[in-house]
Design a protein around this motif. Structure first.
Motif, PDB file in Angstrom:
ATOM      1  N   ILE A 149       0.932  -1.228   0.096  1.00 19.04           N
ATOM      2  CA  ILE A 149      -0.093   0.187  -0.155  1.00 19.04           C
ATOM      3  C   ILE A 149       0.835   1.184   0.013  1.00 19.04           C
ATOM      4  CG2 ILE A 149      -1.432   1.233   1.412  1.00 19.04           C
ATOM      5  CD1 ILE A 149      -2.968  -1.221   2.302  1.00 19.04           C
ATOM      6  N   ALA A 150       2.175   1.110   0.626  1.00 14.42           N
ATOM      7  CA  ALA A 150       2.791   2.315   0.912  1.00 14.42           C
ATOM      8  C   ALA A 150       3.511   2.490  -0.561  1.00 14.42           C
ATOM      9  CB  ALA A 150       3.964   2.075   2.015  1.00 14.42           C
ATOM     10  N   SER A 151       3.767   1.393  -1.225  1.00 15.80           N
ATOM     11  CA  SER A 151       4.537   1.689  -2.565  1.00 15.80           C
ATOM     12  C   SER A 151       3.656   2.177  -3.325  1.00 15.80           C
ATOM     13  CB  SER A 151       5.045   0.465  -2.980  1.00 15.80           C
ATOM     14  OG  SER A 151       4.030  -0.531  -3.501  1.00 15.80           O
ATOM     15  N   ILE A 152       2.105   1.968  -3.520  1.00  9.53           N
ATOM     16  CA  ILE A 152       1.173   2.573  -4.397  1.00  9.53           C
ATOM     17  C   ILE A 152       1.135   3.917  -3.958  1.00  9.53           C
ATOM     18  CG2 ILE A 152      -1.124   2.440  -5.230  1.00  9.53           C
ATOM     19  CD1 ILE A 152      -0.820  -0.683  -4.762  1.00  9.53           C
ATOM     20  N   ALA A 153       1.227   4.325  -2.845  1.00  9.83           N
ATOM     21  CA  ALA A 153       1.198   5.762  -2.371  1.00  9.83           C
ATOM     22  C   ALA A 153       2.206   6.612  -2.838  1.00  9.83           C
ATOM     23  CB  ALA A 153       0.859   5.655  -0.993  1.00  9.83           C
ATOM     24  N   TYR A 154       3.422   5.832  -2.857  1.00  8.07           N
ATOM     25  CA  TYR A 154       4.633   6.449  -3.324  1.00  8.07           C
ATOM     26  C   TYR A 154       4.729   6.573  -4.599  1.00  8.07           C
ATOM     27  CZ  TYR A 154       9.867   6.790  -3.704  1.00  8.07           C
ATOM     28  OH  TYR A 154      11.239   7.147  -3.891  1.00  8.07           O
ATOM     29  N   GLY A 155       4.102   5.928  -5.411  1.00  8.84           N
ATOM     30  CA  GLY A 155       4.030   6.108  -6.811  1.00  8.84           C
ATOM     31  C   GLY A 155       3.405   4.885  -7.410  1.00  8.84           C
ATOM     32  N   ALA A 156       2.869   5.006  -8.658  1.00  9.22           N
ATOM     33  CA  ALA A 156       2.089   4.050  -9.240  1.00  9.22           C
ATOM     34  C   ALA A 156       2.662   2.887  -9.490  1.00  9.22           C
ATOM     35  CB  ALA A 156       1.451   4.525 -10.490  1.00  9.22           C
ATOM     36  N   ALA A 157       2.311   1.529  -9.158  1.00 14.26           N
ATOM     37  CA  ALA A 157       3.125   0.422  -9.262  1.00 14.26           C
ATOM     38  C   ALA A 157       3.419   0.390 -10.759  1.00 14.26           C
ATOM     39  CB  ALA A 157       2.122  -0.796  -9.067  1.00 14.26           C
ATOM     40  N   PRO A 158       4.642  -0.112 -10.984  1.00 10.62           N
ATOM     41  CA  PRO A 158       5.358  -0.209 -12.414  1.00 10.62           C
ATOM     42  C   PRO A 158       4.315  -1.204 -13.396  1.00 10.62           C
ATOM     43  CG  PRO A 158       6.978  -0.577 -10.935  1.00 10.62           C
ATOM     44  CD  PRO A 158       5.909  -0.595 -10.002  1.00 10.62           C
ATOM     45  N   GLN A 159       3.984  -0.852 -14.511  1.00  3.69           N
ATOM     46  CA  GLN A 159       3.096  -1.658 -15.286  1.00  3.69           C
ATOM     47  C   GLN A 159       3.452  -3.024 -15.463  1.00  3.69           C
ATOM     48  OE1 GLN A 159       3.108   0.036 -19.477  1.00  3.69           O
ATOM     49  NE2 GLN A 159       1.286  -1.089 -19.936  1.00  3.69           N
ATOM     50  N   GLN A 160       2.392  -3.889 -15.532  1.00  2.00           N
ATOM     51  CA  GLN A 160       2.777  -5.411 -15.873  1.00  2.00           C
ATOM     52  C   GLN A 160       2.873  -5.419 -17.116  1.00  2.00           C
ATOM     53  OE1 GLN A 160       2.100  -8.462 -13.509  1.00  2.00           O
ATOM     54  NE2 GLN A 160       3.489  -8.793 -15.045  1.00  2.00           N
ATOM     55  N   GLN A 161       4.090  -6.238 -17.299  1.00  2.00           N
ATOM     56  CA  GLN A 161       4.470  -6.533 -19.045  1.00  2.00           C
ATOM     57  C   GLN A 161       4.627  -8.175 -18.904  1.00  2.00           C
ATOM     58  OE1 GLN A 161       7.614  -3.746 -20.418  1.00  2.00           O
ATOM     59  NE2 GLN A 161       8.007  -3.223 -18.412  1.00  2.00           N
ATOM     60  N   PHE A 162       4.366  -8.515 -20.192  1.00  2.00           N
ATOM     61  CA  PHE A 162       4.420  -9.778 -20.714  1.00  2.00           C
ATOM     62  C   PHE A 162       5.415  -9.886 -21.750  1.00  2.00           C
ATOM     63  CE2 PHE A 162       0.496  -9.498 -18.498  1.00  2.00           C
ATOM     64  CZ  PHE A 162       0.306 -10.748 -17.557  1.00  2.00           C
ATOM     65  N   ALA A 163       6.278 -11.024 -21.711  1.00  2.00           N
ATOM     66  CA  ALA A 163       6.999 -11.488 -22.763  1.00  2.00           C
ATOM     67  C   ALA A 163       6.625 -12.907 -23.302  1.00  2.00           C
ATOM     68  CB  ALA A 163       8.431 -11.636 -22.477  1.00  2.00           C
ATOM     69  N   LYS A 164       6.389 -12.905 -24.587  1.00  2.00           N
ATOM     70  CA  LYS A 164       5.618 -14.164 -25.192  1.00  2.00           C
ATOM     71  C   LYS A 164       6.867 -15.050 -25.422  1.00  2.00           C
ATOM     72  CE  LYS A 164       1.592 -12.369 -27.208  1.00  2.00           C
ATOM     73  NZ  LYS A 164       0.796 -11.950 -28.375  1.00  2.00           N
ATOM     74  N   MET A 165       6.883 -16.195 -24.783  1.00  2.00           N
ATOM     75  CA  MET A 165       8.144 -17.226 -25.097  1.00  2.00           C
ATOM     76  C   MET A 165       7.920 -18.192 -26.018  1.00  2.00           C
ATOM     77  SD  MET A 165       9.632 -15.346 -22.824  1.00  2.00           S
ATOM     78  CE  MET A 165      11.352 -16.287 -22.710  1.00  2.00           C
ATOM     79  N   GLY A 166       6.817 -18.255 -26.268  1.00  2.00           N
ATOM     80  CA  GLY A 166       6.245 -19.438 -27.345  1.00  2.00           C
ATOM     81  C   GLY A 166       6.061 -20.723 -26.550  1.00  2.00           C
ATOM     82  N   ASP A 167       6.535 -21.839 -27.108  1.00  2.00           N
ATOM     83  CA  ASP A 167       6.515 -23.102 -26.596  1.00  2.00           C
ATOM     84  C   ASP A 167       7.657 -23.441 -25.676  1.00  2.00           C
ATOM     85  OD1 ASP A 167       4.251 -23.693 -27.534  1.00  2.00           O
ATOM     86  OD2 ASP A 167       4.917 -25.124 -29.295  1.00  2.00           O
ATOM     87  N   LEU A 168       7.593 -23.665 -24.435  1.00  2.03           N
ATOM     88  CA  LEU A 168       8.493 -23.386 -23.377  1.00  2.03           C
ATOM     89  C   LEU A 168       9.085 -24.989 -23.004  1.00  2.03           C
ATOM     90  CD1 LEU A 168      10.786 -21.663 -21.570  1.00  2.03           C
ATOM     91  CD2 LEU A 168       8.835 -21.962 -19.747  1.00  2.03           C
ATOM     92  N   GLN A 169      10.244 -25.374 -23.399  1.00  6.28           N
ATOM     93  CA  GLN A 169      10.412 -26.961 -23.094  1.00  6.28           C
ATOM     94  C   GLN A 169      10.994 -26.808 -21.710  1.00  6.28           C
ATOM     95  OE1 GLN A 169      13.642 -29.364 -25.255  1.00  6.28           O
ATOM     96  NE2 GLN A 169      12.230 -30.673 -25.505  1.00  6.28           N
TER      97      GLN A 169
END
Length: 341
Positions: free
Chosen positions: A15-35
């Protein structure tokens, strides 16, 4: 290692971190088929991550932070504010969502391998997926540091073992290079508490099941006996018991939790060999931090590991057990900040 209680511990920090500043954006990396190391394949795997700060010109300020059991990158942000675990200002911090946490590819979010059809992965697979993320998607071929708490600490040990020269510093917090029999006993009982729960329905439930015995096992072991006795008076026990047994309706998917528990059960950086040999191959400086009264992750292997390498393990003298973060943040911060210099 275990998110339900640990995330509650971090609630104020988050909660403090969100008040301190917006939470960094959730990002995704598409890895394809992961063996996986088992030769099974996760189809269409995406790895979630968030970043804090900016990568410098020579890419020498990158830190990887790994998540705990069922923890997410959003949960972890509270640990990474100035005044918490370390000051992220000089660094480019990549907080990565571990396989199976419900953000990265998991039993709960797979379209082609949902639920029990999702392949079992290992802690080594978590590390491999993160290495691919860094090298193939983010263009990072060296890290200043890898660190994480609990299962994140186990991933940190595995990172140092799998890629001995990839980082300058490894800081496993409340982690272990391999499980002890007491760790395995606890985890096997937790596993059994899930699979024996009628509402779990062999993993083929339509609604996330309540897991009262699972919750009580963590309530009993997350803190030390001294901590629980001091914080919960006998007159308040029934209330504590009811609250501990209750499931969070928005809590972690049961299959996600179970798949990560089984990954932890297989954790051993020496893969059944001599820990001395695994320790000798690691080129990074390793700074383990553990709590003396941790009843979830035995600190003894980390102490032994540090002695083998003639490095120092920090053993926190606190009765908070696995939740030492809430009692010993200043001591942890001092060690982490020193290690990062």
């Amino acid at each position: 290692m275990f998110a339900r209680r640990f995330s509650a511990t971090l609630c104020a920090l988050a909660i403090a971190s969100i008040a301190y500043g917006a939470a960094p954006q959730q990002q995704f990396a598409k890895m394809g088929d992961l063996q996986l190391e088992s030769k099974a394949t996760i189809n269409d795997c995406a790895i979630g991550y968030r970043t804090i700060g900016a990568l410098n010109a020579d890419k020498s300020n990158a830190i990887l932070f790994t998540t705990w059991h069922t923890g997410t990158s959003r949960d972890a942000i509270g640990m990474l504010q100035s005044g918490a675990l370390f000051d992220p200002a000089p660094w480019y911090v990549i907080v990565v969502d571990a396989l199976g946490n419900g953000v990265s590819c998991s039993p709960s979010n797979s379209k082609t391998q949902p639920g029990t059809a999702f392949p079992q992965f290992s802690v080594r697979d978590m590390v491999e997926s993160q290495h691919k993320l860094l090298t193939e998607k983010l263009g990072i071929n060296h890290l200043h540091a890898v660190m994480g708490y609990s299962m994140g600490g186990m991933q940190t040990f595995q990172w140092a073992a799998s890629y001995p020269g990839f980082m300058d510093v490894a800081i496993p917090i409340a982690g272990t290079p391999r499980l002890t029999s007491s760790d395995m006993l606890f985890l096997r009982i937790v596993e059994k508490s899930v699979v024996d729960e009628p509402a779990y329905a062999g993993g083929r439930y339509t609604k996330n099941p309540p897991l009262p015995m699972y919750n009580l096992l963590f309530a009993m072991n997350f803190d030390s006996p001294a901590h629980r006795s001091a914080r919960t008076a006998p007159k308040d026990f029934e209330k504590f018991y009811r609250e501990s047994m209750a499931s969070d309706p928005d809590g972690t998917d049961a299959n996600n939790s179970l798949w990560q528990i089984r990954a932890i059960l297989g954790h051993d950086i020496a893969q059944g060999g001599k820990i001395e040999d695994a320790a000798a191959r690691i080129k990074a400086h390793v700074y383990p931090i553990n709590a003396a009264q941790d009843h979830l992750v035995n600190p003894a292997p980390s102490i032994t590991f540090a002695r083998l390498r003639k490095e120092e393990a920090t053993i926190l003298d606190t009765d908070c057990g696995h939740g030492a973060l809430r009692c010993a943040m200043p001591a942890m911060k001092a060690v982490v900040e020193k290690a990062l210099r």
